[in-house]
Design a protein around this motif. Structure first.
Motif, PDB file in Angstrom:
ATOM      1  N   THR A  36       2.932  -8.691  26.547  1.00  0.00           N
ATOM      2  CA  THR A  36       1.924  -7.681  26.517  1.00  0.00           C
ATOM      3  C   THR A  36       2.587  -6.329  25.606  1.00  0.00           C
ATOM      4  OG1 THR A  36       2.537  -6.339  28.305  1.00  0.00           O
ATOM      5  CG2 THR A  36       0.745  -8.052  28.688  1.00  0.00           C
ATOM      6  N   TYR A  40       0.761  -3.835  22.228  1.00  0.00           N
ATOM      7  CA  TYR A  40       0.891  -2.441  21.837  1.00  0.00           C
ATOM      8  C   TYR A  40       1.562  -2.473  20.778  1.00  0.00           C
ATOM      9  CZ  TYR A  40      -0.558  -1.590  26.736  1.00  0.00           C
ATOM     10  OH  TYR A  40      -1.532  -1.319  27.898  1.00  0.00           O
ATOM     11  N   ARG A  41       2.346  -3.402  20.236  1.00  0.00           N
ATOM     12  CA  ARG A  41       3.144  -3.404  18.835  1.00  0.00           C
ATOM     13  C   ARG A  41       2.379  -3.557  17.866  1.00  0.00           C
ATOM     14  NH1 ARG A  41       8.616  -3.356  18.699  1.00  0.00           N
ATOM     15  NH2 ARG A  41       9.798  -3.201  20.873  1.00  0.00           N
ATOM     16  N   SER A  96       5.707   3.829  21.744  1.00  0.00           N
ATOM     17  CA  SER A  96       5.508   4.298  23.021  1.00  0.00           C
ATOM     18  C   SER A  96       4.220   5.613  23.131  1.00  0.00           C
ATOM     19  CB  SER A  96       6.570   5.151  23.688  1.00  0.00           C
ATOM     20  OG  SER A  96       7.536   4.002  24.187  1.00  0.00           O
ATOM     21  N   ARG A 105      -4.808   1.970  26.578  1.00  0.00           N
ATOM     22  CA  ARG A 105      -4.157   1.284  27.714  1.00  0.00           C
ATOM     23  C   ARG A 105      -5.579   0.531  28.225  1.00  0.00           C
ATOM     24  NH1 ARG A 105       0.706   1.442  28.053  1.00  0.00           N
ATOM     25  NH2 ARG A 105       0.634   0.242  29.819  1.00  0.00           N
ATOM     26  N   ARG A 127       5.128  -3.670  31.126  1.00  0.00           N
ATOM     27  CA  ARG A 127       5.632  -2.453  31.921  1.00  0.00           C
ATOM     28  C   ARG A 127       4.701  -2.242  33.355  1.00  0.00           C
ATOM     29  NH1 ARG A 127       8.065  -3.084  27.955  1.00  0.00           N
ATOM     30  NH2 ARG A 127       9.471  -1.782  26.848  1.00  0.00           N
ATOM     31  N   ASP A 128       3.318  -2.664  33.047  1.00  0.00           N
ATOM     32  CA  ASP A 128       2.520  -2.111  34.368  1.00  0.00           C
ATOM     33  C   ASP A 128       1.761  -3.604  34.875  1.00  0.00           C
ATOM     34  OD1 ASP A 128       1.008  -2.789  32.013  1.00  0.00           O
ATOM     35  OD2 ASP A 128      -0.514  -1.405  32.358  1.00  0.00           O
ATOM     36  N   ARG A 177      12.517   5.690  24.532  1.00  0.00           N
ATOM     37  CA  ARG A 177      11.369   4.863  24.820  1.00  0.00           C
ATOM     38  C   ARG A 177      11.167   4.838  26.143  1.00  0.00           C
ATOM     39  NH1 ARG A 177       9.862  -0.207  23.372  1.00  0.00           N
ATOM     40  NH2 ARG A 177      11.866  -1.254  22.670  1.00  0.00           N
ATOM     41  N   ASP A 181       7.827   5.803  28.334  1.00  0.00           N
ATOM     42  CA  ASP A 181       7.027   4.937  29.061  1.00  0.00           C
ATOM     43  C   ASP A 181       6.917   5.294  30.545  1.00  0.00           C
ATOM     44  OD1 ASP A 181       6.679   3.348  26.779  1.00  0.00           O
ATOM     45  OD2 ASP A 181       8.347   2.102  26.903  1.00  0.00           O
ATOM     46  N   ARG A 184       4.783   8.831  31.176  1.00  0.00           N
ATOM     47  CA  ARG A 184       3.424   9.004  30.763  1.00  0.00           C
ATOM     48  C   ARG A 184       2.597   8.997  32.029  1.00  0.00           C
ATOM     49  NH1 ARG A 184       3.771   3.350  28.544  1.00  0.00           N
ATOM     50  NH2 ARG A 184       2.981   2.009  30.315  1.00  0.00           N
TER      51      ARG A 184
HETATM   52  O1   DC Z   1       8.177  -4.969  25.655  1.00  0.00           O
HETATM   53  P1   DC Z   1       8.159  -4.091  24.293  1.00  0.00           P
HETATM   54  O2   DC Z   1       9.495  -3.357  24.017  1.00  0.00           O
HETATM   55  O3   DC Z   1       7.930  -4.991  23.059  1.00  0.00           O
HETATM   56  O4   DC Z   1       7.131  -3.173  24.522  1.00  0.00           O
HETATM   57  C1   DC Z   1       6.752  -2.077  23.372  1.00  0.00           C
HETATM   58  C2   DC Z   1       6.111  -0.936  24.139  1.00  0.00           C
HETATM   59  O5   DC Z   1       4.983  -1.172  24.625  1.00  0.00           O
HETATM   60  C3   DC Z   1       6.822  -0.334  25.088  1.00  0.00           C
HETATM   61  O6   DC Z   1       7.686   0.689  24.635  1.00  0.00           O
HETATM   62  C4   DC Z   1       5.806   0.213  25.963  1.00  0.00           C
HETATM   63  C5   DC Z   1       4.497  -0.315  25.737  1.00  0.00           C
HETATM   64  N1   DC Z   1       4.208  -1.222  26.514  1.00  0.00           N
HETATM   65  C6   DC Z   1       3.313  -0.547  27.853  1.00  0.00           C
HETATM   66  O7   DC Z   1       3.126   0.266  27.551  1.00  0.00           O
HETATM   67  N2   DC Z   1       2.844  -1.571  28.662  1.00  0.00           N
HETATM   68  C7   DC Z   1       2.984  -2.789  28.676  1.00  0.00           C
HETATM   69  N3   DC Z   1       2.407  -3.567  29.627  1.00  0.00           N
HETATM   70  C8   DC Z   1       3.901  -3.607  27.714  1.00  0.00           C
HETATM   71  C9   DC Z   1       4.507  -2.766  26.729  1.00  0.00           C
END
Ligand code: DC
Length: 225
Positions: A36, A40-41, A96, A105, A127-128, A177, A181, A184
């Motif tokens: 995921t 976001y990227r 972020s 989101r 992350r979530d 970052r 993250d 927020r």
């Molecule tokens: O896992 P990553 O480093 O590729 O994630 C990039 C950014 O995306 C991370 O800094 C926060 C966001 N992210 C998020 O907020 N929720 C998620 N489920 C996955 C990533």
């Protein structure tokens, strides 16, 4: 009718080993995998490509609603392969801020849930995932590692996003970052109450994967009984 595949949620901060572990666990279990963070990227890449300021939330929301995203692999935006482009330092520095926008989101969480339904389950990392996207996941893993170790791992990765500077700079980029993250308002980085927290500092990838697979076996058996 075939039984639905389970969802395995793998969350944790940057550099905790989520991507590698999720990929290997998915392969071992024969389940599809969803990164995921790449979503976001990809949105952040589209924002930067349109020369929009990532801090301009209304404009970012506009891009999010118009986003033509294929999670791949490879990740595509409007048919264009952005798999490498989403891993640059520019995207890492801005992602972020973009991911903190609640409407962003909502849009991406909906797409992630659609992916889960379409695939009937899978290994989902982010992350979530355990807290928001798939709170009923059969197994929730929350990976942690010391800041130093996470910075070292990022530097070792060929496609490392924060690896352009020295170790201190990498560590600072990760710290920044993680701070955004986890502080927020909208679904911050956090371990679900029922997540298994694994500290991977000093552990081999194979060791972590074996531990996750053992936990998976136990969780599936517990769910059956
Ligand atoms: O896992 P990553 O480093 O590729 O994630 C990039 C950014 O995306 C991370 O800094 C926060 C966001 N992210 C998020 O907020 N929720 C998620 N489920 C996955 C990533």
């Amino acid at each position: 009718m075939t039984a639905p595949k389970p969802v395995v949620a793998i969350d944790g901060p940057a550099g905790s080993g989520k991507s590698t572990v999720a990929r290997m666990v998915a392969e071992a279990l024969g389940l599809p995998a969803l990164d995921t963070g790449a979503m976001y990227r990809a949105l952040t890449w589209a924002v930067l490509d349109a020369r929009i300021d990532p801090a301009d939330a209304p404009a970012v929301i506009g891009v999010a609603h118009a986003l033509d995203l294929d999670v791949g692999p490879p990740v595509r935006v409007a048919g264009r392969d952005v798999n490498d482009a989403i891993r640059t330092a520019e995207v890492s520095a801005a992602v972020s801020v973009v991911a903190a926008v609640p409407e962003v989101r909502a849009r991406l969480v909906a797409a992630q849930r659609e992916w889960i339904v379409a695939h009937g389950g899978g290994v989902v990392e982010g992350r979530d995932i355990g807290t928001v996207v798939a709170p009923d996941a059969v197994l929730k893993i929350y990976l942690v590692a010391s800041e130093e170790e996470r910075a070292r791992r990022r530097q070792r990765q060929d496609d490392a996003t924060e690896a352009s500077g020295d170790l201190d700079a990498t560590q600072e980029a990760i710290r920044r970052r993680d701070r955004i993250d986890s502080t927020r308002a909208a679904s911050p980085l956090a371990a679900a109450d029922d997540a298994v927290v694994l500290d991977t500092t000093g552990l081999s990838v194979d060791g972590v994967v074996a531990e996750v697979l053992a936990r998976y076996k136990a969780a599936v058996e517990a769910a059956r009984s």
